[in-house]
Structure formats: structure tokens, C-alpha cells
Design a protein around this motif. Structure first.
Motif, PDB file in Angstrom:
ATOM      1  N   CYS A 108      -6.891   7.035  -0.782  1.00 28.39           N
ATOM      2  CA  CYS A 108      -6.823   5.643  -0.874  1.00 28.39           C
ATOM      3  C   CYS A 108      -5.448   5.281  -0.452  1.00 28.39           C
ATOM      4  CB  CYS A 108      -7.311   4.932  -1.786  1.00 28.39           C
ATOM      5  SG  CYS A 108      -9.082   5.382  -2.239  1.00 28.39           S
TER       6      CYS A 108
ATOM      7  N   SER B  95       0.616  -1.048  -0.107  1.00 36.33           N
ATOM      8  CA  SER B  95       0.048  -0.133  -0.121  1.00 36.33           C
ATOM      9  C   SER B  95       0.912   1.262  -0.187  1.00 36.33           C
ATOM     10  CB  SER B  95      -0.861  -0.062   1.270  1.00 36.33           C
ATOM     11  OG  SER B  95      -0.148  -0.068   2.247  1.00 36.33           O
TER      12      SER B  95
ATOM     13  N   CYS C 131     -11.400   1.803  -4.399  1.00 34.36           N
ATOM     14  CA  CYS C 131     -10.475   1.571  -2.970  1.00 34.36           C
ATOM     15  C   CYS C 131     -11.165   0.485  -2.212  1.00 34.36           C
ATOM     16  CB  CYS C 131     -10.470   2.928  -2.460  1.00 34.36           C
ATOM     17  SG  CYS C 131      -9.772   4.135  -2.929  1.00 34.36           S
TER      18      CYS C 131
ATOM     19  N   ASP D 178     -11.705   4.422  -9.267  1.00 33.25           N
ATOM     20  CA  ASP D 178     -11.081   3.683  -8.290  1.00 33.25           C
ATOM     21  C   ASP D 178     -11.889   3.684  -7.152  1.00 33.25           C
ATOM     22  OD1 ASP D 178      -9.469   2.164  -6.477  1.00 33.25           O
ATOM     23  OD2 ASP D 178      -8.166   3.814  -6.089  1.00 33.25           O
TER      24      ASP D 178
ATOM     25  N   PHE E  78      -1.544   0.378  -3.265  1.00 31.26           N
ATOM     26  CA  PHE E  78      -1.697   0.158  -4.700  1.00 31.26           C
ATOM     27  C   PHE E  78      -1.814  -1.199  -5.017  1.00 31.26           C
ATOM     28  CE2 PHE E  78      -0.146   0.164  -9.181  1.00 31.26           C
ATOM     29  CZ  PHE E  78      -1.172   1.322  -9.444  1.00 31.26           C
TER      30      PHE E  78
ATOM     31  N   HIS F 191      -6.769   0.730  -5.410  1.00 33.56           N
ATOM     32  CA  HIS F 191      -6.106   0.614  -4.218  1.00 33.56           C
ATOM     33  C   HIS F 191      -6.872  -0.373  -3.106  1.00 33.56           C
ATOM     34  CE1 HIS F 191      -4.472   4.259  -5.768  1.00 33.56           C
ATOM     35  NE2 HIS F 191      -3.782   4.157  -4.973  1.00 33.56           N
TER      36      HIS F 191
END
Length: 927
Positions: free
Chosen positions: A63, A14, A103, A101, A66, A45
Motif C-alpha cells: 500500500c 503517500s 488501504c 490496514d 500514509f 494508507h
């Protein structure tokens, strides 16, 4: 190599996004204009940051974490759209995209979905409220995503308001197939029903029935767990424990629950198989902890992480044991791999995901794995920007290709092409360069008819919006120190079985069976399960199958009973055996012995017949009733001996009917003839006038024999007609079938024997009365003895016959028949044969007359002495005296003298000699 592995790990951990959401355009992760815009929802994410435990303001947060694998899915979508735009599929109509995204959070995914619903060309992204959205033109025509089922459920309910088609390449929850709740949802993968069924089949076929399950505590995890529970129960697999981990990494209890799950796995020593329904970042945390605790199990991976490269590159991952997973069917992705090699030439202005990837690549490439997490966790937004400015951009062509999960790339590409085919159908007679040419709900109707070609096969959505593609069964193998994800087999959801490419792959599958994961030891064939007090059916004891039951497979719940009475099985048997058929065979030593006795009896009958035939005119033969009567008696004895043959060897209907009838009639004939002889002897030597008169009236030889024998014939005839004997299989012996004759009617059998016994008893009475006849010719005495032998034999027979069973039961009846037959035969004929052979001097007419004369003289000399009054000095008394002259010493001048002790001598006159001779001739003539 270590550096490269650490470099790879760098990109999957992350990080914090470098850009805050200041306006709606900042919210878009990647975009490209086009005539028709397709939305995308991907969890690039793994978590959304929550600075405060409870949010105060409704602000969309940044977020972190990755996800390379999800990032590659966004690139697959972009690549598919670019390929379509560069082809003639849509005839000049270009596709655009807006990718957001999520997340892995429903909240952020809903915010993206709201923008999808906003009106086309609305400057402020306004979502209009309408009662009818039939003519409403939203910002996008269709949506691809989301990555997780829980997110897809929420988004699909919102998109269903305008019936915007949603095609997910990864959401597999079974509930999403419900077209009532999710009418606009489609997916290019099978639903979890097929995956959980495949898992249950794999576990069952591997011989495991005691497993653990770990799942994410969200909608997808719970639905998958419920579906797997049903499939496991159907395949007799028990779940020893279930552990649920929080859906969000930001949950304060996450690490505590991971520790508890690992502790549970370690504690349950009999559980060696763990099924994991979790997201990749959850599995990453779990496995790192498991490596620390030296956990070694077989792990069954769900489609979400079965091909995750970032997990397979965890240091010491091989210590965890064997990992088997189910991944979505992959296809040819060579074009996409070429696209990735040229990705560094793409601009990053409209792709924030690509920009962030390049930033992370530049910052973390030089770090080793142990320093990697510290690097990411300490990076603030400003630090990230500063570090990027001070770093040269580094690009590795092989990194993204090394992290590809082919199944997800293939399904994402499928989703894009399915939507493109539906758009093509709508654009046949419309100008699709105009965004208002068709509405999303019209595209939805077209999407239901779409057919996509995959590897030469036509694939379409079913009525539930699912594509029934197959699964790849993946096996993680340690090759040269690196964990490689290989395809072991293919699972066909339609047929429900595994397909192996070659024998080597099948051997890999069979090797899994070497690991035991059972609550109880497997019950071997010949045993069955006995459920214990445990609530789980997989926990049991193994007990032997009882007699006449068997089990021929491992772990059978019950033993089969042998099909019918002709089969048997011992305790702990794996099969049934045909029972041995038993009967008294010719070759049995006891049968041979009995047959020899019968044969000897027949020989004896023939010998006696010859002797009597040669001495036909002698007094002994004549005194026996003559040759005709003797022949009849001897013939009946012959038939009785012959009847014993029908008691031996395999019983048949004919034998069962013949043996008793032949014996009964023959014996009756024999007794009837002997009865006539008894009457004749008693008639000849009886001095009682009343008895003689009675005997003369009843003495009818031929009618008597015919009537007596005829009655027995009638009894046997009725018996054979109405209750005929038959062949019966006796199953009283566990391992054998006794073939025997059932008499049909015990009453009829008893009447037959009782009738013979009645005749024998009458014969015995008559013969007993004539037992004191002349010594050398006293046939009545021997007849009496023969009848006694008969009675003793049959009285003993009744209890013995009633308590005996088995193949030797007929032998009991043969023995009693032989004893009674031999007894009567020997007592009737052997004394006469002895006289004929050894005392020929007595077998003459003169000797016979002399014997009769002597006997008659003694019999006629018997007198009755009337009552005599005797005076006594002390008292007067009376006495009645009778006597006869027993010897010459008591006879004086023809008088018989009797004297009682102390009493007066009494004289009686003897019979004259000529009278005695007359009586002797009469007796001789009667005999």
C-alpha cells in the motif's frame, strides 16, 4: 513557519510500505496480546499499489499514501485499550488488539476479516465452515472499523456470518442502519441522513438554492449523494451539476475527471456553493487543482474531511474561498494528547504503523514541500531501508497533536469503551480470562444495551445501532496567515437546528448569506416565482403578485389570496389591506346638498301650510278642496321629504325597511288626494251628461283615498314580511366595500312604483280633460304638468339607477324623489299661493263668481248646428257646421252669427243671462 508547514505536509503524502506480506503475521499492522482480543480495521494508507492493470495472481499488494489522520485513530484505539487495561473496568481481564490496514480497499479489508473469522488458537488461521456458529470461538470478539462505509459494508456482511460485533467510528452511510442486511454493525456517530439534512438546512438558511456536488464514485459517495438529493429537494435546493470522481487514486481516469470537475465549477458562474462528499486524499487532489485555476467558492465539507489538517495546510488554500464543514462531536482528548507526547518511548516491534511513521519522519523532514512528492514517489523498498539506515531518527512532539481531528479520535475512543462495557456485562458471572467464556453473538446482545457516559450525558445505541451524537459546524478561518479550523455552531440531529455559542459565531454564520448562489435572482416580497422551461424548480422568473394577492416572504412559489372579500391588495403587494367601507355619509358635499334641498322642501311645505291656514275662507283655498285635503297633501309631501333622510349615512335594517315603505305610502296618499281633486274639478266643469253621471257615481273622496292608500300599505306589508330589504355589502369596487340597501325583491319594489305610476296616470288623464278650465283657477292644468314632471323623472330614473353603482346610488333615488315631489308640490300649491299673495283682488267671492259666470256663459252658449244643405251652381254638397259665440262681435241681438267662407250665413240663438248665472252658482257650490 514555511518549513514547518512543509514538514507537516511531508507526512500526509503517500509512500510505499517497507515490508512485504510474507506470512499472516506480516499482515498485522499493530497487535498486542490479551485475554480478549479486539480487531481493528483502518485505512492507514490511501491506496493499494497495482503493478499490473489486471492482476494475474491473487497476491495482496503493498500500500501507499500514509494517512496521518487514520494513523492517529489507530493510536486512539491503542490508547483507549491501554487505559482500560490499567483501570478496574474489567476487573483484571486484559484486552488485546489486532489492527489491520485496509488501504481503503475492500479486497484487503476482506482478507483481514477472514483472519478475524479464523478459529481461536488455530495455528494455520483456519476458518471452519459450519451450519451453526453458536459455539464457534473466532480469533477476535469484536471489530472496530472500518474507516470508510464502502469497506464497512463488505466487512459487515462477512462478520455477520458469525454475528461478530462491528463498531465503526467513521462509516456514516445511511444504508448501514439497515439491521436486516447489517445485523452486527454499530457506530458511534450519526448516520449520513442527519449530516445531509444539516447540510441542506445550512444551504437553505443561507439563501442558496443553486449548488454543485462532487462525490466519490463508491458506495459511500453514491449513498451520500442520494440522501443529500432528497434533503435538498425537501428544502427547495437544486443541484446544478454532479461530478463523480473515481474511488481509487490508481484509476487512470482520476486526474482527467478532476480536471473536468474543476472545468465544470469554473463554467457554472452562478454556482458559488459546492458540496463535497469525498475522502481526504481525493479532496487534496481536487483542491490543489482548484488553487491552480483560481477557483473561489464556498465549500461544504462532509464529516470525512471537514477537520483535515493536511488539507487546511495546502499552500494558498485561502484562495479557494470559504470552507464550512460538519464534523463529529468532539470531547476531552487531553489524555490522548499526553499519550502522543510520550509515543516516541513506545516500542515499534508490534506496531508497524508507528515504525513507518518514524521512517517517513526521518527521510522527509528536511525537504521542502515542492520536493516532497518527488521524494516519496522515487522511494523504492530498498531505498527506503537504506535511507532509514543513513538517517538519524527525528521526533517532533507537536506534529501529531497538530494533526489531530478531535471528532474521529473521540468516536474511536467511544467505540473501544462501548465494547469494553459490553465485555464487562458478559464477565459478571464468567471467567473471561478464558477466551471461550462467551461467544461474539452473546457480546452483540450485550452491546445493544450498553450506555456510555459522555460529558455527563448518557448515550446509547438506538435500534439501528447508531449513536445520535451532535455535529460540530466547522468554519475554516484565515488567522495570521494560517488556516484555523474553528467551531462555529453545533447541530442537534434530534431537534434539527443550529445552536450558536455566542453572537460572534452567529454573525459568522450570517456573513455566509452575503454570497449569492442562486439560479435566478431572489423574488422580493410582492413577487412570486414563475417556472421557466428549465427542468429545475430553482430556475424561474419573478412576476408581480396580481391584484388581491400578496406575498410577504422572499422566493415564494405562489402569492396568497387575500382571506376574504373585505380585504384587497394592489399589484406587487406584500400584504392585504382592509377595504374602505363607503356609503353616503352626512358630511359628503352631495349629501349635504340633497339634505338642504329636502330641508328647503320641508320649509316650503310649512310655509304653504301657514299661508293656507291664514287664508282659510278664501275662494282659492276652498277651490283647492278645503283645508283638510290640503293638509293631508302637504303632510304627505312632508313625509316624502323626510324619507330622503333614510337614504343617507350608514345603511341599517331599519333604514332599508323604512325608506321605501315611507316614500311609497306617502306618495300614494299624495296622488290619491290629487286624484280626488281632479275628479271633483272635472265633475264641476263638465257639460257632458254621461260623463257627469259617471263621475258622480265614482266620486267618493274618503273611500277612494283609503282604498288607494290601503292597497299600497298592503303591498309594502307583504314586501317587508316576505322579501324584506336588507343591508348588503357590494364588492364590485376593488378597493372598497359599498354598504347599500338591497331591496330584497325587485318585483315588490317594481310593484310599489308601478302602483304609484298607475294612480298618477289616472290622475293625469282626469286632469288633462279639465285643462281648459278658467285661466286664473285652472288647477287641472297644473296637476297635469305636475304628473308629467313625475313621469319624466321616474322614466329617466330607471336606466340611471340600473347603470349606477357606488356610494352615490342612493343619491340617484333621492334626486328623483325630490324632483317628483317638488314638481307636484309646486304645480299644486305655488299658483294658488301666487294668487293669494300677489292677486288678492281675484281671490274674492265676487271675482270668483264673475269668472265662473263668464266661463259658464261661454260654455252654455255652445251650440250644435245641424246639417245644412247648400246649393251650388257647379255641384250640390252638404256641410255640418257647429260653433259658439266666442265674442260679442259675433252676437247680434242675442244671436250668434257664423259664416263659412263663400257660404250662407248661419244664425244661432244665445242662452239667456239668468240661465248662465244659475249654472255659475251650481259650479261654485260644487267646487
Amino acid at each position: 513557519m514555511i518549513f514547518i508547514s512543509f514538514l507537516i505536509l511531508c507526512f500526509v503524502v503517500s509512500t510505499d510500505i517497507a515490508f512485504s506480506c510474507q506470512n499472516t503475521d506480516d499482515f498485522v499492522g499493530a497487535s498486542s496480546p490479551g485475554d480478549i482480543v479486539i480487531g481493528g480495521l483502518f485505512a492507514v494508507h490511501s491506496e493499494m499499489l497495482h503493478p499490473e492493470e489486471h492482476p494475474i495472481k491473487p497476491v495482496i499488494q503493498n500500500c501507499a499514501g500514509f494517512e496521518i489522520q487514520i494513523f492517529l485513530q489507530t493510536l486512539a484505539m491503542i490508547h483507549a485499550i491501554e487505559v482500560i487495561n490499567n483501570s478496574t473496568l474489567l476487573s483484571g481481564v486484559t484486552l488485546g488488539y489486532e489492527i489491520y490496514d485496509t488501504c481503503a480497499e475492500v479486497t484487503k479489508a476482506m482478507a483481514s476479516a477472514l483472519r478475524f473469522l479464523s478459529k481461536f488458537n488455530s495455528s494455520e488461521d483456519v476458518v471452519e465452515f459450519k451450519c451453526n456458529y453458536s459455539d464457534y470461538i473466532p480469533r477476535i470478539k469484536a471489530v472496530i472499523g472500518a474507516s470508510y462505509s464502502e469497506v464497512s459494508m463488505a466487512v459487515s456482511r462477512l462478520l455477520a456470518l458469525q454475528l461478530i460485533p462491528q463498531v465503526s467510528p467513521a462509516s456514516s452511510a445511511e444504508i448501514l442502519s439497515d439491521k436486516i442486511r447489517f445485523p452486527s454493525f454499530f457506530r458511534t456517530i450519526p448516520n449520513d441522513f442527519h449530516q445531509t439534512r444539516a447540510m441542506a438546512h445550512l444551504i437553505c438558511e443561507s439563501g442558496w438554492n443553486w449548488i454543485g456536488v462532487i462525490a466519490t464514485d463508491d458506495d459511500n459517495g453514491r449513498f451520500a449523494l442520494d440522501s443529500f438529493g432528497v434533503q435538498a429537494m425537501a428544502n427547495n435546493v437544486c443541484i446544478a451539476f454532479k461530478e463523480m470522481l473515481p474511488a481509487y487514486l490508481s484509476d487512470n481516469t482520476f486526474h482527467t475527471k478532476v480536471d473536468r470537475a474543476i472545468e465544470k465549477i469554473v463554467k457554472e458562474t452562478r454556482v458559488n456553493v459546492i458540496v463535497v462528499f469525498m475522502r481526504q486524499f481525493h479532496v487534496l487532489k481536487l483542491f490543489k487543482k482548484a488553487v491552480e485555476k483560481n477557483v473561489n467558492k464556498i465549500w461544504i465539507a462532509s464529516d470525512n474531511w471537514s477537520a483535515a489538517v493536511k488539507i487546511s495546510t495546502i499552500p494558498n488554500i485561502r484562495q479557494l474561498g470559504t470552507i464550512v464543514g460538519f464534523g463529529f462531536k468532539s470531547g476531552d482528548i487531553s489524555a490522548f494528547q499526553d499519550f502522543l507526547r510520550n509515543l516516541h518511548e513506545k516500542p515499534t516491534d508490534n506496531n508497524k504503523f508507528l515504525h513507518e511513521y518514524i521512517m517517513l519522519l526521518s527521510i522527509c523532514a528536511h525537504l521542502e514541500y515542492h520536493d516532497f512528492q518527488m521524494c516519496i514517489s522515487n522511494q523504492s523498498q530498498d531505498d527506503l531501508l537504506q535511507n532509514v539506515e543513513n538517517k538519524h531518527h527525528i521526533w517532533r512532539d507537536d506534529f501529531l497533536n497538530a494533526n489531530i481531528e478531535p471528532g474521529f479520535i473521540h468516536s474511536t475512543t467511544f467505540a473501544v469503551y462501548a465494547i469494553a462495557q459490553a465485555i464487562k456485562g458478559q464477565c459478571k458471572d464468567r471467567n473471561c480470562k478464558d477466551p471461550s467464556a462467551f461467544t461474539p453473538w452473546e457480546l452483540l446482545e450485550e452491546l445493544q444495551k450498553v450506555t456510555v457516559i459522555d460529558d455527563g450525558k448518557e448515550i446509547k445505541f438506538d435500534s439501528n445501532g447508531d449513536m445520535s451524537t451532535s455535529y460540530d459546524v466547522l468554519l475554516w478561518k484565515d488567522i495570521d496567515g494560517h488556516m484555523e479550523i474553528t467551531t462555529m455552531a453545533e447541530y442537534d440531529p434530534k431537534k434539527g437546528h443550529f445552536i450558536f455559542k455566542d453572537e460572534e459565531k452567529k454573525k459568522e454564520f450570517l456573513d455566509l448569506k452575503k454570497v449569492q448562489s442562486t439560479c435566478s435572482q431572489h423574488c422580493r416580497p410582492g413577487q412570486m416565482k414563475k417556472v421557466t422551461e428549465s427542468p429545475h424548480t430553482c430556475c424561474y422568473e419573478c412576476v408581480y403578485c396580481p391584484e388581491n394577492h400578496y406575498s410577504n416572504e422572499t422566493d415564494m412559489d405562489y402569492c396568497y389570496r387575500c382571506n376574504n372579500k373585505t380585504y384587497w391588495a394592489p399589484v406587487n403587494s406584500t400584504t392585504c389591506y382592509r377595504k374602505t367601507i363607503h356609503f353616503l355619509v352626512w358630511t359628503d358635499w352631495f349629501a349635504i346638498f340633497l339634505l338642504l334641498l329636502s330641508a328647503f322642501g320641508v320649509l316650503l311645505v310649512l310655509t304653504i301650510s301657514v299661508i293656507f291656514t291664514k287664508n282659510l275662507n278664501t275662494p282659492v283655498v276652498k277651490a283647492s278642496g278645503g283645508l283638510t285635503v290640503c293638509y293631508i297633501i302637504l303632510f304627505s309631501h312632508f313625509l316624502i321629504f323626510l324619507s330622503t333622510v333614510f337614504f343617507i349615512d350608514e345603511p341599517t335594517k331599519f333604514k332599508c325597511k323604512t325608506r321605501q315603505a315611507l316614500f311609497g305610502i306617502s306618495f300614494t296618499l299624495c296622488i290619491s288626494c290629487i286624484l280626488i281633486k281632479s275628479l271633483k274639478i272635472l265633475l264641476a266643469f263638465s257639460f257632458d251628461p254621461k260623463l257627469q253621471n259617471f263621475l258622480k257615481r265614482v266620486y267618493k273622496p274618503i273611500p277612494t283615498v283609503v282604498i288607494c292608500t290601503g292597497i299600497q300599505v298592503i303591498i309594502c306589508t307583504f314586501w317587508l314580511i316576505f322579501k324584506t330589504p336588507f343591508v348588503k355589502q357590494n364588492f364590485s369596487i376593488p378597493r372598497a366595500i359599498i354598504l347599500e340597501c338591497n331591496e330584497g325583491s325587485v318585483v315588490a319594489f317594481g310593484i310599489m312604483l308601478g302602483y304609484i305610476a298607475a294612480l298618477a296616470f289616472i290622475c293625469f288623464i282626469f286632469a288633462f280633460k279639465g285643462r281648459k278650465l278658467p285661466e286664473n283657477y285652472n288647477e287641472a292644468k297644473f296637476i297635469t304638468f305636475g304628473m308629467l314632471i313625475y313621469f319624466i323623472a321616474w322614466i329617466v330614473f330607471i336606466p340611471v339607477y340600473a347603470t349606477t353603482f357606488g356610494k352615490y346610488l342612493p343619491a340617484v333615488e333621492i334626486i328623483v324623489v325630490l324632483i317628483s315631489n317638488y314638481g307636484i308640490l309646486c304645480c299644486t300649491f305655488l299658483p294658488k299661493c301666487y294668487i293669494i299673495i300677489y292677486k288678492q283682488e281675484t281671490n274674492t267671492k265676487s271675482a270668483f263668481l264673475k269668472m265662473i259666470y263668464t266661463y259658464s256663459s261661454k260654455s252654455a252658449g255652445s251650440v250644435a248646428v245641424s246639417q245644412v244643405s247648400l246649393d251650388s251652381k257647379s255641384s250640390s254638397s252638404q256641410a255640418t257646421i257647429s260653433g259658439s259665440c266666442k265674442s260679442e262681435k259675433n252676437s247680434v241681438n242675442g244671436n250668434c252669427h257664423f259664416q263659412m267662407p263663400g257660404q250662407t250665413l248661419i244664425k244661432a240663438k244665445a242662452l239667456p243671462e239668468n240661465t248662465a248665472r244659475t249654472m255659475a252658482r251650481k259650479r261654485l257650490s260644487s267646487i
